[in-house]
Every structure is written in structure tokens, then in C-alpha cells.
Design a protein around this motif. Structure first.
Motif, PDB file in Angstrom:
ATOM      1  N   CYS A  44       5.308 -20.609  19.350  1.00 54.69           N
ATOM      2  CA  CYS A  44       5.143 -20.307  17.915  1.00 54.69           C
ATOM      3  C   CYS A  44       3.729 -20.662  17.455  1.00 54.69           C
ATOM      4  CB  CYS A  44       6.149 -21.091  17.073  1.00 54.69           C
ATOM      5  SG  CYS A  44       7.843 -20.552  17.303  1.00 54.69           S
ATOM      6  N   LEU A  45       3.227 -21.819  17.910  1.00 57.23           N
ATOM      7  CA  LEU A  45       1.875 -22.220  17.515  1.00 57.23           C
ATOM      8  C   LEU A  45       0.841 -21.237  18.057  1.00 57.23           C
ATOM      9  CD1 LEU A  45       2.280 -26.075  17.952  1.00 57.23           C
ATOM     10  CD2 LEU A  45       1.606 -24.943  15.835  1.00 57.23           C
ATOM     11  N   VAL A 223      15.237 -28.952  10.754  1.00 57.51           N
ATOM     12  CA  VAL A 223      16.588 -28.910  11.326  1.00 57.51           C
ATOM     13  C   VAL A 223      16.734 -27.606  12.103  1.00 57.51           C
ATOM     14  CG1 VAL A 223      19.058 -28.763  10.769  1.00 57.51           C
ATOM     15  CG2 VAL A 223      17.553 -30.222   9.383  1.00 57.51           C
ATOM     16  N   LEU A 224      17.330 -27.710  13.296  1.00 57.64           N
ATOM     17  CA  LEU A 224      17.708 -26.501  14.038  1.00 57.64           C
ATOM     18  C   LEU A 224      19.216 -26.536  14.214  1.00 57.64           C
ATOM     19  CD1 LEU A 224      14.936 -26.459  16.806  1.00 57.64           C
ATOM     20  CD2 LEU A 224      15.103 -24.916  14.839  1.00 57.64           C
ATOM     21  N   ILE A 240      13.974 -19.018  23.509  1.00 58.17           N
ATOM     22  CA  ILE A 240      14.676 -18.210  22.503  1.00 58.17           C
ATOM     23  C   ILE A 240      13.719 -17.383  21.641  1.00 58.17           C
ATOM     24  CG2 ILE A 240      14.882 -20.167  20.868  1.00 58.17           C
ATOM     25  CD1 ILE A 240      17.548 -18.907  19.946  1.00 58.17           C
ATOM     26  N   VAL A 241      12.547 -17.906  21.343  1.00 66.35           N
ATOM     27  CA  VAL A 241      11.644 -17.164  20.452  1.00 66.35           C
ATOM     28  C   VAL A 241      11.160 -15.850  21.079  1.00 66.35           C
ATOM     29  CG1 VAL A 241      10.869 -19.191  19.148  1.00 66.35           C
ATOM     30  CG2 VAL A 241       9.561 -18.464  21.146  1.00 66.35           C
ATOM     31  N   ALA A 252      13.317 -20.454  12.055  1.00 64.62           N
ATOM     32  CA  ALA A 252      13.232 -21.896  11.754  1.00 64.62           C
ATOM     33  C   ALA A 252      12.124 -22.544  12.593  1.00 64.62           C
ATOM     34  CB  ALA A 252      14.575 -22.565  12.028  1.00 64.62           C
ATOM     35  N   LEU A 253      12.023 -22.155  13.866  1.00 67.14           N
ATOM     36  CA  LEU A 253      10.989 -22.718  14.742  1.00 67.14           C
ATOM     37  C   LEU A 253       9.587 -22.321  14.272  1.00 67.14           C
ATOM     38  CD1 LEU A 253      12.889 -22.185  18.097  1.00 67.14           C
ATOM     39  CD2 LEU A 253      11.856 -24.365  17.431  1.00 67.14           C
ATOM     40  N   MET A 254       9.447 -21.081  13.820  1.00 63.82           N
ATOM     41  CA  MET A 254       8.141 -20.621  13.306  1.00 63.82           C
ATOM     42  C   MET A 254       7.736 -21.414  12.065  1.00 63.82           C
ATOM     43  SD  MET A 254       6.464 -18.347  14.981  1.00 63.82           S
ATOM     44  CE  MET A 254       5.318 -17.716  13.785  1.00 63.82           C
TER      45      MET A 254
END
Ligand SMILES: Nc1ncnc2c1ncn2[C@@H]1O[C@H](COP(=O)(O)OP(=O)(O)O)[C@@H](O)[C@H]1O
Ligand SMILES: [Mg+2]
Length: 282
Positions: A44-45, A223-224, A240-241, A252-254
Motif C-alpha cells: 500500500c505504501l 482496525v482490520l 490480499i491487497v 482499510a489497509l490503504m
């Protein structure tokens, strides 16, 4: 919360610091999702425009390569022994992040010469200049090695699930870092929650105990929610991404990654991350 595009998040992320940021992922308890979180947040980063390297520092169960679907020919042991240069073991991936694969049994390398130590340190410090973020996937427990990686980082993300055993173990890591007078930022990521509300309640519980009994501030990473797609993706050896780029967990991760990239780095640190680790290591 209104949907935020990757472009919007990238603009926000660009507001972060330019110095290399080192983020350690730790937990206390094993199996809470550290490796998945490290791999997915790194991707994501990178999607937000950061140059990211992932360091597999779980020398008991080095398995970041499995989740990323790469077959590492060389790992940190080849570099430390001097058979390979750092650029040969630092593997680029299709996901846009570079990975330094770990290996099991690193303790046996103690007693390395000062010359070799200097070579290791110089290469690692050159490497660090090439990246905006280093994400360190650590092992479970509060062993000396885990704590040293955390102590050397700018930011430690403690991962827990809502299970009481995981909560207690995360609290133990926080306590150990507090006793060692950790100067970086510590934040909590609640994984595998049954809902965002449950996750927030877990955060409130731990952070109020931290304030009350240790006088320390525990930040909230996010929170995930428990999502079967995480393990479905792992079975395909994909994070998963990448496997489910539009699902709620990926979003949520992004969001977490964008928030992380805006946290400023403590530029007052006297020694670099690798200097601290290498000094301890050998
Ligand atoms: N949010 C989630 N929902 C469902 N399963 C998850 C989630 N996060 C992790 N897992 C699963 O939990 C297990 C442990 O994850 P892993 O990242 O290897 O943990 P650790 O590195 O802390 O030991 C894996 O089987 C993974 O698929
Ligand atoms: Mg792991």
C-alpha cells in the motif's frame, strides 16, 4: 467514512517526512497477522508512491517470501557471510516493494570479525538511503532480538487480536519497550476483529491501561476485521491487497498506510537504524 481514492491518499502521504522511516511490526503472540500486515502495508505504501523495503526479521519462522509469492535464492545469511552483496539479496517484487529475505538460526553468526561488521553496516546504511520506508516483520515473543529491532525503529506497530491472550501479550511488549525507555512511537493495530467497534473497544482498553499504569501514550493505527479473503489470498501466495484490490480490507489497509506515511520521523535520533541493530547483533 467517504471512499478515498488512491490518488487522494497519495497526495496526503506526500505530506509526510522525507527521512527514511523504520516501522517494526511486533505482537507478543504469534499468529495474529504480523506478516500479512507487514506485506500488505508495504505494498500500500508503495502504491502511495513511497520507496519501500521489507525486512524479514522473523528468524524463527521467516515466511514473508511465501506470502509475497517469491522464491528467494539468497537471504540475509548469504550477505552476512560475505558470499553475496546486499543488492543481490534485496529482491524486487512485482508488487513494487523490495524484500530482504530472512533465514532461520541467525544466532549462530555471533562472533563475526570487525571488518565484516563494518562491511555489513556500510552496505545497510547505503541501502537505507534508497528507501522512504523500511518495514520490519519481527517474530513473536519479547526476545532480545525482537525488542532490539523495535528499539531501533522510529515506530513500532503492535498487532493484537481481540483475544485476551493476544491483548496481554501485546501489553507485555509495550511494557518491555517502556522499561527500555523506547523513544519511538508505539501504536496498536487490532486485527481479526469481528467489527470495527469491537476493535476500537480493544484499543481503548489497552490504551487506557497503558496510560493509567505506565503513563505512556499508545496511538491507534486502526482496525482490520476478520476476513476470509486474507487466507484465501495466502493460499494463492498473494497478499490480499493484490488478490482483492477493491475489498473492504484492502481499503482499510490503504487508509492505514496513508495515515502511517504522514507520521513524522524523529530526526533527532543519534544513530541510524542499522547501526543500532548491527551493534547489538554481533
Ligand atoms: N484480518 C484477517 N482475517 C482473517 N485471517 C487473517 C487476518 N489476518 C491474518 N489472518 C490469518 O492469520 C494467520 C496468521 O497470519 P500471519 O500473518 O502469518 O501471522 P504472524 O506473522 O503474526 O504469525 C494466517 O493464516 C492468515 O491468513
Ligand atoms: Mg509472521
Amino acid at each position: 467514512m467517504p471512499a478515498t481514492s488512491v490518488e487522494e491518499l497519495a497526495v496526503l502521504a506526500a505530506a509526510g517526512s522525507q527521512k527514511t522511516k523504520v516501522i517494526a511490526i511486533a505482537s507478543g503472540k504469534g499468529g495474529v497477522g504480523k506478516t500479512n500486515i507487514a506485506a500488505n502495508l508495504a505494498i500500500c505504501l508503495a502504491a502511495l508512491g513511497k520507496r519501500v523495503v521489507l525486512l524479514d526479521a522473523d528468524f524463527g519462522l521467516a515466511n514473508l517470501d511465501i506470502i509475497l509469492g517469491i522464491n528467494s535464492k539468497y537471504n540475509l545469511s548469504h550477505f552476512i557471510k560475505g558470499c553475496r552483496n546486499l543488492d543481490e539479496i534485496c529482491q524486487p517484487t512485482a508488487a513494487g516493494v523490495d524484500v530482504i529475505c530472512g533465514f532461520c538460526g541467525i544466532e549462530s553468526l555471533a562472533g563475526i570479525s570487525d571488518f565484516a561488521k563494518e562491511r555489513i553496516l556500510k552496505s545497510l546504511e547505503t541501502l537505507i538511503d534508497n528507501y522512504d520506508v523500511i518495514i520490519v516483520d519481527t517474530s513473536a515473543g519479547i526476545g532480545r532480538m525482537v525488542l532490539s529491532f523495535c528499539m531501533a525503529s522510529d515506530h513500532t506497530i503492535l498487532v493484537t487480536t481481540p483475544e485476551p491472550t493476544a491483548i496481554t501479550d501485546a501489553y507485555t511488549v509495550l511494557k518491555a519497550l517502556t522499561i527500555k525507555r523506547y523513544e519511538g512511537r508505539v501504536s496498536l493495530l487490532v486485527n481479526m476483529a469481528s467489527s470495527v467497534t469491537e476493535g476500537r473497544n480493544v484499543y481503548r482498553q489497552i490504551s487506557s491501561a497503558a496510560t493509567q499504569f505506565m503513563g505512556v501514550e499508545l496511538h491507534h493505527t486502526g482496525v482490520l476485521v476478520r476476513d476470509e479473503r486474507v487466507s484465501l489470498a495466502v493460499k494463492k501466495r498473494l497478499p490480499i491487497v493484490l488478490e482483492y484490490p477493491k475489498c473492504s480490507t484492502t481499503r482499510a489497509l490503504m487508509t492505514i498506510a496513508a495515515r502511517l506515511s504522514r507520521v513524522p520521523v524523529n530526526s533527532q535520533a543519534e544513530q541510524s537504524f542499522f547501526k543500532k541493530v548491527v551493534n547489538w547483533f554481533f
